[in-house]
Design an enzyme around this catalytic site. Structure first.
Site, PDB file in Angstrom:
ATOM      1  N   LYS A  26       0.925  -1.280  -0.100  1.00 22.87           N
ATOM      2  CA  LYS A  26       0.092  -0.036   0.116  1.00 22.87           C
ATOM      3  C   LYS A  26       0.884   1.199  -0.034  1.00 22.87           C
ATOM      4  CE  LYS A  26      -3.991  -0.080   2.176  1.00 22.87           C
ATOM      5  NZ  LYS A  26      -4.696  -0.487   3.139  1.00 22.87           N
ATOM      6  N   ARG A  96      -3.275   2.807   8.796  1.00 25.08           N
ATOM      7  CA  ARG A  96      -3.359   1.265   8.269  1.00 25.08           C
ATOM      8  C   ARG A  96      -2.370   0.667   8.222  1.00 25.08           C
ATOM      9  NH1 ARG A  96      -8.585   2.378   4.735  1.00 25.08           N
ATOM     10  NH2 ARG A  96      -8.475   4.842   4.755  1.00 25.08           N
ATOM     11  N   ARG A 363      -6.355   0.512  -9.183  1.00 23.10           N
ATOM     12  CA  ARG A 363      -5.819  -0.754  -9.275  1.00 23.10           C
ATOM     13  C   ARG A 363      -6.301  -1.377 -10.550  1.00 23.10           C
ATOM     14  NH1 ARG A 363      -9.751  -3.243  -4.454  1.00 23.10           N
ATOM     15  NH2 ARG A 363     -11.697  -2.172  -5.126  1.00 23.10           N
ATOM     16  N   HIS A 479     -20.060 -39.424 -15.721  1.00 21.15           N
ATOM     17  CA  HIS A 479     -20.748 -39.533 -17.031  1.00 21.15           C
ATOM     18  C   HIS A 479     -21.426 -38.188 -17.363  1.00 21.15           C
ATOM     19  CE1 HIS A 479     -23.666 -40.842 -20.066  1.00 21.15           C
ATOM     20  NE2 HIS A 479     -22.874 -41.286 -20.470  1.00 21.15           N
ATOM     21  N   CYS A 856      -5.961 -36.714 -23.622  1.00 26.21           N
ATOM     22  CA  CYS A 856      -7.321 -36.794 -23.892  1.00 26.21           C
ATOM     23  C   CYS A 856      -8.375 -36.715 -22.807  1.00 26.21           C
ATOM     24  CB  CYS A 856      -7.871 -37.662 -24.970  1.00 26.21           C
ATOM     25  SG  CYS A 856      -7.282 -39.390 -24.477  1.00 26.21           S
ATOM     26  N   TYR A 876       0.296 -32.343 -28.299  1.00 31.13           N
ATOM     27  CA  TYR A 876      -0.942 -31.947 -28.234  1.00 31.13           C
ATOM     28  C   TYR A 876      -1.776 -32.193 -27.178  1.00 31.13           C
ATOM     29  CZ  TYR A 876      -2.909 -36.651 -29.532  1.00 31.13           C
ATOM     30  OH  TYR A 876      -3.437 -37.919 -29.310  1.00 31.13           O
TER      31      TYR A 876
HETATM   32  C1  PEP Z   1      -9.492 -40.868 -19.585  1.00 30.00           C
HETATM   33  O1  PEP Z   1      -9.518 -41.776 -18.864  1.00 30.00           O
HETATM   34  O2  PEP Z   1      -8.976 -39.854 -19.316  1.00 30.00           O
HETATM   35  C2  PEP Z   1     -10.109 -40.928 -20.906  1.00 30.00           C
HETATM   36  C3  PEP Z   1     -10.060 -40.087 -21.729  1.00 30.00           C
HETATM   37  O3  PEP Z   1     -11.039 -41.997 -21.172  1.00 30.00           O
HETATM   38  P1  PEP Z   1     -12.486 -42.220 -20.440  1.00 30.00           P
HETATM   39  O4  PEP Z   1     -12.764 -40.844 -19.768  1.00 30.00           O
HETATM   40  O5  PEP Z   1     -13.465 -42.454 -21.650  1.00 30.00           O
HETATM   41  O6  PEP Z   1     -12.229 -43.364 -19.149  1.00 30.00           O
END
Ligand code: PEP
Ligand code: MG
Length: 902
Positions: A26, A96, A363, A479, A856, A876
């Site tokens: 400050k 302060r 700020r 899911h 993934c 990737y």
């Molecule tokens: C994982 O397990 O990260 C994956 C991509 O496969 P799933 O989520 O279908 O099990």
């Protein structure tokens, strides 16, 4: 002797912005603003070194400190034209804390210091407002007694309450000057009776007490705990800032306001702010009075929107531009100066005391995603910042706001419960409790919210037609969450407060009952469950969004693919800039639109022997082939990774009696046969059970059929002149034997198809690395894999031993109690799971230096996880379509922070 006290005021400060360690955050900011020529109320900072010395020296001030303070107070008096303790024109100060890093609310503050029975008269004179002066005085006594004298705050509150009762009023602001004056006397009497001392009347004694209290608050339990949590060393100490108080409530020539140098919700380059005449800062924030617009144009616009005539506006709600033109001009100049200096949009607080403007704070301003992008891109075009800074300035997560409909931020809504913000955006619809009902209501033209205890693949069609999904169980990779994100559909998962009674079609959330057909709104970005229909706004994708994405693509070295199972998702992702599909989960196709699909899958599951299974599979083949053709066509020349069947087979069978009866009827078999099969396939731990490549070992014909479909599709397109390089991915591999075997027959099938079709294709057969063992023996696995893709959903599940679908019960508490920093299914656990990824990647590339490696799991769309993937050298990331832009920006930021490009 070293300097203990640093002055700031009248356009000159002893300190600088760089002296953060000595002056605290400050103090350094106040010095910086002053040096910039910003009119900050004058004051001085006592250094952090003094705090340290105070503790080393048995809580005594270092020699000479008192003199230094007195000298600096003289400078403050001169700058402000007031006197500390002057009975005619008193200077009041605030005291302060201010450590090197901000510790919000952890230490103490005292306002209005310098008031006593004499100076209060001076304040009445200078303000012309008796009530204000007595109110300031009683607030000061209350604050000082609490912070410095250690009196319990509630004692004073009780005295006020008593007073209000006596006067027959309910609000503090209904008390008169006389009442407040009497409160001051009562407060002082209470102090004398209970603390055995007089309230200090000498301003210098008050100041000494306040400074000591701030030093002492460095060691209060709150501050100690905060330091521990944030790893702030005790030796740093806190600085003390003593600064002249200025008042926006000194009459009609005074005002207070807040402003943004640009519009924080759209990013538009216009001065944007509000103010109140004769008010204090908190009055603007509290929203009791209607604040007025700073600029004339905005004021006129506001009046128009609210049906207020020009005369009335001018009389009652003039803009600052009209009311105090000289202060307005000064603010305009400051706006330019601040942006030029800080090179970012600023959020400022100002006070005007008797037509003199003071800045209390500046700020970097908080802003929406849309504004963040526009401001960053505009500032590059204005030459204020470079592209690199612009890219680093936008939070990737903020882009999310631009990609989904949102609840109108101006709307007032009733939140009845909270779950996990599993898939962003907002949804409004009528509640239904099964996938079939969702479809039925949808066909009749209704918008629905699908509410389930948890979802399973059978619910896909219902999820598809729903506006949003609410589940009571399940975490961020349940899911429902994964599928909803894939569809770009709003989802609130794991709302533990929701009791779903599917049989009676109702859900109870914290006492609110929703029956079938009742309206509900979900906010998938916050996890809020809202009563009724909240108004939604469609996000606007401005031109600067595109510009920023182009810059991101120029910079990044990490590719971004998508997880997509349908041509629609593939198309969305392509439009968002995906460079291929990193994961196509084939199982979702089995629940496709034609009922024959699931029927054939069920036949295959019920098959008694290999022959029967093959027959059933031959019915599935044309559907799969058509799916793959559609996806290859959508992705054109971009790579597509198709994963062979992964989930346990029981997921394709109905689990309720009604569904089982329907299935039996449809297939012409007794219902007992269906039940028998369901029971036979039931597992204690399905996630550790008969799934993934294990299916491909026991029933090779299943995988072989899928491979056949992939290559027939690819050959068909190749014949039409399209370049297709299929990438076949084997899930849940834990041993070389599994991969070796499946690879062997897959190659055989592929070669047979290509020979038959007379087409020669380039293709890859790779594996998911999603079991810890696979990572540990990745050098051996790489012998049989053309690429690796880390399935971090399973890898996280298997490494922690947390079931993906059940962790919602305890993970939020783990995060709350800081046992885990984050939900590990959302943000990659770099410390543990990350090690396995690094081992897997390094070992894999030791065998095959050019091995293509990606991720993934859901983490592929999370910015901090993306940064990790970049750092360890992945090629990737693959994420759900709606996260592709986020991943592109996160990848660019990762490159800027850790350049791979030489
Ligand atoms: C994982 O397990 O990260 C994956 C991509 O496969 P799933 O989520 O279908 O099990
Ligand atoms: Mg997996």
């Amino acid at each position: 002797m070293s300097k203990n006290v640093y002055f700031f005021g009248n356009g000159r400060a002893d300190g600088t912005a760089e002296m953060r360690n000595l002056l605290g955050g400050k103090g350094a900011n106040l010095a910086e603003m002053t040096n910039l020529g910003i009119p900050v109320p004058a004051g001085f900072t006592i250094t952090t070194e003094v705090c340290t010395a105070y503790y080393q020296n048995n809580r005594q001030w270092p020699a000479g400190l008192e003199e230094e303070i007195r000298e600096n107070m003289k400078k403050v008096e001169a700058a402000m034209g007031k006197g500390f303790g002057d009975v005619n024109n008193p200077l009041l100060v605030s005291v302060r804390s201010g450590a090197r890093v901000s510790m919000p609310g952890m230490m103490d503050t005292i306002l209005n210091l310098g008031l006593n029975d004499e100076t209060v008269q001076g304040l009445i004179k200078s303000s012309g407002n008796e009530r204000f002066a007595w109110d300031s005085y009683r607030r000061f006594i209350q604050m000082y007694s609490n912070v410095v004298l250690g009196a319990d705050h509630s004692k004073f509150e009780a005295i006020i309450e008593e007073k209000k009762k006596e006067r027959g009023v309910t609000l503090d602001n209904e008390l008169t000057a006389e009442d407040l004056k009497d409160l001051v006397a009562q407060y002082k009497a209470w102090i004398k009776a209970n603390l055995n001392r007089e309230f200090p009347t000498d301003p210098w004694e008050q100041l000494r007490g306040a400074i000591n209290a701030v030093f002492l608050s460095w060691m209060n339990p709150r501050a100690i705990t905060y330091r521990k949590l944030h790893k702030i060393p005790e030796e740093w100490g806190t600085a003390v800032n003593v600064q002249a108080m200025v008042f926006g409530n000194m009459g009609d020539n005074s005002a207070t306001g807040v402003a943004f140098t640009r519009n924080p919700s759209t990013g538009e380059n216009v001065f944007y702010g509000e103010f109140l005449i004769n008010a204090q800062g908190e009055d603007v924030v509290a929203g009791i009075r209607t604040p007025q617009e700073i600029s004339l144009a905005a004021s006129q616009q506001w009046a128009k929107e609210n049906g207020i005539s020009e005369e009335e506006r001018k009389a009652k709600y003039p803009s600052l531009e009209e009311y105090m033109p000289e202060c307005y001009q000064q603010l305009l100049e400051l706006r330019k100066k601040l942006e030029g200096h800080y090179k970012d949009m600023q959020d400022i607080e100002f006070t005007i005391e008797n037509r003199k403007l003071y800045m209390l704070q500046t700020r970097n301003g908080k802003r929406t995603g849309q504004a963040a992008i526009k401001i960053a891109v505009d500032m590059v075009e204005e030459g204020l910042i470079d592209k690199k800074t612009a890219l680093l300035r936008v939070e990737p997560e903020q882009l999310d706001q631009l990609l989904h409909p949102m609840i109108d931020p101006k709307a007032k809504v009733t939140i009845v419960g909270k779950g996990l913000p599993a898939s962003p955006g907002a949804a409004v619809g009528q509640v239904v409790f099964s996938a079939e009902d969702a479809e039925r209501w949808h066909e009749q033209g209704h918008k629905v919210i699908l509410v389930r205890t948890e979802t399973s693949p059978e619910d896909i069609s219902g999820m598809h037609v729903a506006q949003g999904i609410l589940t009571a169980r399940g975490g961020m990779t349940s899911h429902a969450a994964v599928v909803a994100r894939g569809m770009g559909k709003c989802c609130v998962a794991g709302c533990g407060e929701a009791v779903v009674d599917e049989a009676n079609k109702k859900v109870t959330i914290n006492g609110h009952v929703f029956k079938e057909g009742d309206w509900m709104t979900l906010n998938g970005s916050t996890g809020d469950v809202i009563l009724g229909q909240a108004p939604l706004v469609e996000p606007e994708i401005a031109g600067s969004f595109q510009t920023l994405m182009t810059w991101a693509d120029e910079v990044r070295t990490l590719q971004v693919r998508t997880n997509a199972d349908t041509p629609h998702d593939a198309k969305v992702a392509r439009d968002f800039g995906a460079q291929g599909i990193g994961l196509c989960r084939t199982e979702h196709m089995f629940f496709g639109p034609e009922p024959e699909r699931i029927k054939a899958v069920r036949e295959m599951i019920l098959a008694e022997d290999g022959e029967a299974r093959k027959k059933a599979l031959s019915k599935i083949l044309p559907y799969q082939k058509a799916d793959f053709i559609a996806i290859f066509e959508t992705m054109k020349d971009l790579p597509v990774t198709i994963r062979l069947l992964d989930p346990p087979l029981h997921e394709f069978l109905p689990h309720d009696r009604k569904g089982q009866e329907e299935m039996a009827k449809e297939m012409g078999i007794p219902v007992e046969k269906v039940i028998e099969k369901v029971n036979a396939l039931s597992e204690f731990n399905p996630m550790l059970g008969f799934r993934g490549c294990r299916l491909g070992i026991i029933y090779p014909e299943i995988f072989a059929t899928q491979v056949q479909a992939i290559f027939e599709a690819a050959c068909a397109l190749a014949k039409k002149g399209q370049k297709v390089v299929p990438e076949v991915m084997i899930p849940l591999v834990g041993t070389t034997g599994e991969l070796q075997k499946i690879r062997e027959y897959s190659v055989k099938v592929a070669e047979e198809v290509m020979a038959r079709e007379g087409v020669k294709l380039e293709y890859l057969i790779g594996t998911m690395i999603e079991l810890p063992r696979a990572a540990l023996i990745a050098d051996q696995i790489a012998e049989y894999a053309d690429f690796f893709s880390f399935g971090t959903n399973d890898m996280t599940q298997m490494t922690f031993g947390y079931s993906r679908d059940d962790a919602g019960r305890f993970l939020p508490t783990y995060v709350e109690q800081k046992i885990l920093k984050d939900d590990v299914f959302q943000k990659l656990d770099q410390e543990g799971v990350g090690q396995l990824l690094e081992i897997g990647l390094t070992k894999g590339r030791a065998t095959r230096p050019n091995l293509k490696v990606g991720i993934c799991g859901e983490h592929g769309g999370d910015p901090s996880s993306i940064e990790f993937c970049h750092k360890i050298g992945m090629d990737y990331v693959s994420c759900s379509p709606y996260r592709v832009p986020i991943a592109r920006l996160a990848a660019a930021q990762a490159e800027l922070k850790n350049p791979r490009r030489k």
